[in-house]
Design a protein around this motif. Structure first.
Motif, PDB file in Angstrom:
ATOM      1  N   CYS A  73       0.845  -1.205   0.000  1.00  0.00           N
ATOM      2  CA  CYS A  73       0.000   0.000   0.000  1.00  0.00           C
ATOM      3  C   CYS A  73       0.872   1.244   0.000  1.00  0.00           C
ATOM      4  O   CYS A  73       1.664   1.456   0.917  1.00  0.00           O
ATOM      5  N   LEU A  92     -13.627   4.484   3.217  1.00  0.00           N
ATOM      6  CA  LEU A  92     -14.396   3.304   2.798  1.00  0.00           C
ATOM      7  C   LEU A  92     -14.045   2.938   1.350  1.00  0.00           C
ATOM      8  O   LEU A  92     -13.860   1.768   1.007  1.00  0.00           O
ATOM      9  N   ARG A  95     -10.840   1.122   1.058  1.00  0.00           N
ATOM     10  CA  ARG A  95     -10.955  -0.253   1.518  1.00  0.00           C
ATOM     11  C   ARG A  95     -11.700  -1.139   0.515  1.00  0.00           C
ATOM     12  O   ARG A  95     -11.374  -2.302   0.334  1.00  0.00           O
ATOM     13  N   LYS A  96     -12.708  -0.559  -0.147  1.00  0.00           N
ATOM     14  CA  LYS A  96     -13.564  -1.366  -1.028  1.00  0.00           C
ATOM     15  C   LYS A  96     -13.058  -1.443  -2.466  1.00  0.00           C
ATOM     16  O   LYS A  96     -13.702  -2.057  -3.309  1.00  0.00           O
ATOM     17  N   ASP A 107     -16.628  -3.831   7.026  1.00  0.00           N
ATOM     18  CA  ASP A 107     -15.991  -2.687   6.366  1.00  0.00           C
ATOM     19  C   ASP A 107     -16.160  -1.426   7.207  1.00  0.00           C
ATOM     20  O   ASP A 107     -15.212  -0.674   7.435  1.00  0.00           O
ATOM     21  N   ALA A 110     -14.061  -1.511  10.265  1.00  0.00           N
ATOM     22  CA  ALA A 110     -12.646  -1.237   9.964  1.00  0.00           C
ATOM     23  C   ALA A 110     -12.420   0.262   9.778  1.00  0.00           C
ATOM     24  O   ALA A 110     -11.423   0.816  10.264  1.00  0.00           O
ATOM     25  N   VAL A 111     -13.361   0.925   9.079  1.00  0.00           N
ATOM     26  CA  VAL A 111     -13.224   2.377   8.865  1.00  0.00           C
ATOM     27  C   VAL A 111     -13.292   3.095  10.217  1.00  0.00           C
ATOM     28  O   VAL A 111     -12.466   3.967  10.524  1.00  0.00           O
ATOM     29  N   GLN A 143      -6.877   6.359   4.759  1.00  0.00           N
ATOM     30  CA  GLN A 143      -7.201   5.604   3.536  1.00  0.00           C
ATOM     31  C   GLN A 143      -6.191   4.471   3.340  1.00  0.00           C
ATOM     32  O   GLN A 143      -6.541   3.354   2.970  1.00  0.00           O
ATOM     33  N   ALA A 146      -6.572   1.679   6.027  1.00  0.00           N
ATOM     34  CA  ALA A 146      -7.818   0.916   5.900  1.00  0.00           C
ATOM     35  C   ALA A 146      -7.684  -0.231   4.901  1.00  0.00           C
ATOM     36  O   ALA A 146      -8.550  -1.088   4.821  1.00  0.00           O
ATOM     37  N   ARG A 147      -6.588  -0.233   4.149  1.00  0.00           N
ATOM     38  CA  ARG A 147      -6.428  -1.292   3.139  1.00  0.00           C
ATOM     39  C   ARG A 147      -5.653  -2.488   3.689  1.00  0.00           C
ATOM     40  O   ARG A 147      -5.228  -3.351   2.931  1.00  0.00           O
ATOM     41  N   ASP A 148      -5.478  -2.548   4.996  1.00  0.00           N
ATOM     42  CA  ASP A 148      -4.761  -3.650   5.637  1.00  0.00           C
ATOM     43  C   ASP A 148      -3.432  -3.936   4.973  1.00  0.00           C
ATOM     44  O   ASP A 148      -3.208  -5.022   4.424  1.00  0.00           O
TER      45      ASP A 148
END
Lengths: 261, 350
Positions: A73, A92, A95-96, A107, A110-111, A143, A146-148
């Motif tokens: 990331c 969000l 993440r999505k 989701d 997590a946010v 941001q 949030a993407r792990d």
């Protein structure tokens, strides 16, 4: 465990090779690696190359990731945006990406967690265009987190933050790195922050590597003189940590005539 | 509005509910406008009569049935579909070019499509080897596509700003208008009359066949946009950020431009150039609902459809017994309304 090693890495910007021949040891998950160097050293270019956004010679050897390249990331330096999106929507959205339309409870949880950990839940429903530079940087960080991420590439994530926020963000990143076994590369200008938070350092200048390894071994008075053209001391403070103190700088390189104080 | 940490999720859910409600209200407004459009005309029909003629055509007098089904419904539905298509095209151009002034009309795509159609109309020139009945829309599409690609190629050049793109668009509008004038100069009188039809924009020549084709284009392209809703939204955070999320920015831009050209070309080929819907529709949607494309896309389409449908209503009542060209109405009525919205808006989206 996730590892990343650079082997003769270069990158093209258009037809020009802007960085070249960058090789390092293998960095491993659980480490914070500071990427330092003067302006236009090639830090952002290297990050883009590592993230796969630029092509070039050499190899960015990544091993041990669960999700392949999607675990890498990259957090670019954020330009101001006029998008009619709230902070919450932007996190969000990050993440999505590449996922379905359906927003699950997991989701949203997590946010929520990311916003709370960065202390920005109070601006969750502010529009991105209304944020200050520092708030925008925190939203951008949210941001990215949030993407792990398995490997984090952060391009000057604290450049617009006040002292308190700098400490908060770098502590948070270091804690996440330790807890989750993430490998984080952070471009930083403040060498005292580097000495405080980073385990290792990669030094760039003029698009080439000028050394990498444990911070205290690599950041030396000689290196500061050659790479940054400053006259500096590295001293231990009363609490036992190392600090860089700048005494003067050279206008043209070599000689250091300008002494402060 | 600051919220305590634990309520952010609930806050988001409330925002989503509000967006769904707004979409519902827009759909309701569209339905009302459509019924009004069907009721108005030289033969006045009551709203109940219109509903009856739609639901059970056999229960109303033959005259009302013919008026509704053969005359008014294709035109009224064409307004809805064309409004939705142009507004969707504008929304996506504004998204991919990161430019609030982008729309098929302002960037010369509509003018190029008109020129393509005029070539076919005046000289029978086919830009693709197809049957004569498809010549106009495909000519329009080819020219729209070429223009979109020119804009795309230029937007990729380094140092090209949003303002440069708009200036290029203005240059393209003038170029194609000049070429259109040239076509008119060399064309027969009969052909000139037909070409003038395009420059004004009129729904009156809508037929069920044209409506079916325009609807098919809209229905075919919509899922392709919706599937990329997250990626398109990410573009608004900047190219680097979108790319860092894993979006193939170049490919997404190119695909979107092809689809936008399709969306802009077919309405132009059938009803002429109708300006400003592609500009105004997305702006209204953005002010109401924001730019999460899952909501922004349907909102843009609904806003565009409502504006064009209302314009169709206004075009009939301005001077009773006369139907004004719809392109003139959208400009005269739509623009002051749009300006008042922008100046009155507390939240500036751009």
């Amino acid at each position: 465990m996730v590892t990343l090693q650079l082997d003769g890495v270069g990158a093209f910007h258009g037809r020009h090779l802007t960085i070249s021949g960058i090789s390092t040891q293998a960095f491993a998950g659980g480490e914070v690696v500071a990427v330092i160097g003067p302006n236009a050293a090639g830090k952002s270019t290297l990050f883009k190359r590592m993230a796969g956004l630029l092509g070039g010679p050499g190899e960015v050897a990544v091993a041990g990731t669960q999700r392949g390249t999607s675990g890498i990331c990259y957090m670019p330096q954020d330009p101001p945006t006029s998008a009619a999106l709230t902070v919450y929507e932007s996190v969000l959205l990050a993440r999505k990406q590449n996922a379905s339309w359906v927003v699950h409870d997991t989701d949203l949880a997590a946010v929520d967690e990311v916003l709370a950990s960065l202390g920005i839940a109070d601006i969750a429903f502010r529009s991105l265009g209304e944020l200050s530079g520092g708030q925008r940087q925190l939203a951008s960080l949210a941001q990215t987190l949030a993407r792990d991420p398995e490997i984090l590439l952060m391009d000057e994530p604290t450049s617009a933050l006040d002292l308190h926020r700098q400490m908060q963000v770098l502590s948070l990143v270091r804690d996440l790195v330790r807890q989750r076994g993430i490998l984080a590369f952070i471009a930083l200008h403040d060498l005292n922050q580097v000495l405080r938070f980073a385990d290792k350092v990669l030094v760039l200048a003029g698009g080439r590597s000028r050394g990498s390894g444990p911070c205290k071994e690599v950041i030396t008075v000689d290196l500061l003189r050659q790479v940054y053209r400053v006259d500096a001391r590295i001293e231990c403070c009363s609490q036992g940590s190392s600090h860089v103190i700048i005494d003067g700088y050279s206008a043209a390189g070599g000689e250091i005539p300008h002494r402060a104080g | 509005m600051p919220l305590p940490d634990s309520s952010t999720r609930h806050g988001y859910r409330a925002v989503v509910r509000r967006k769904r409600l707004l979409l519902g209200l827009l759909a309701l407004a569209l339905l009302c406008s459509l019924l009004l459009d069907l009721a108005l005309g030289s033969v006045r029909l009551g709203p109940w009569e219109v509903v009856q003629a739609l639901l059970s055509p056999d229960s109303v007098p033959p005259q009302a049935r013919v008026v509704i089904w053969d005359i008014r419904l294709p035109v009224a539905l064409m307004a809805v579909v064309v409004g939705a298509a142009l507004s969707l095209a504008g929304a996506q151009m504004q998204t991919i070019l990161n430019n609030p002034l982008a729309s098929p009309f302002t960037l010369g795509i509509s003018a190029a499509a008109s020129f393509g159609a005029a070539l076919g109309l005046a000289f029978g020139l086919r830009l693709l080897p197809v049957a004569a009945e498809y010549m106009l829309p495909l000519n329009a599409f080819v020219m729209a596509m070429l223009t979109a690609l020119i804009i795309h190629a230029l937007s990729l050049k380094r140092g090209v700003t949003a303002e440069t793109i708009v200036l290029l668009g203005i240059a393209l509008v003038f170029t194609f208008n000049a070429l259109l004038a040239l076509v008119q100069y060399f064309a027969t009188e009969q052909a000139v009359a037909a070409v003038v039809f395009w420059t004004m924009g009129s729904l009156t020549k809508a037929t069920w066949g044209k409506l079916a084709i325009t609807t098919a284009v809209l229905v075919a392209t919509l899922p392709l946009f919706l599937r990329r809703a997250w990626a398109l939204t990410a573009l608004r955070l900047g190219d680097d950020k979108a790319a860092s999320f894993g979006v193939d920015v170049r490919r997404l831009r190119l695909h979107t431009l092809v689809l936008v050209s399709l969306l802009a070309a077919f309405p132009v080929a059938f009803v002429g150039t109708i300006g400003f819907i592609g500009l105004v529709g997305p702006h209204i949607a953005r002010m109401l609902i924001g730019e999460d494309q899952r909501f922004f896309l349907p909102a843009s389409m609904l806003a565009g459809a409502v504006i064009l449908s209302l314009s169709s209503v206004v075009s009939k009542i301005l001077i009773p017994g006369t139907i004004f060209p719809i392109g003139v109405v959208t400009s005269l009525i739509g623009i002051p309304f749009f300006i008042s919205l922008i100046l009155g808006s507390r939240r500036r989206a751009w």
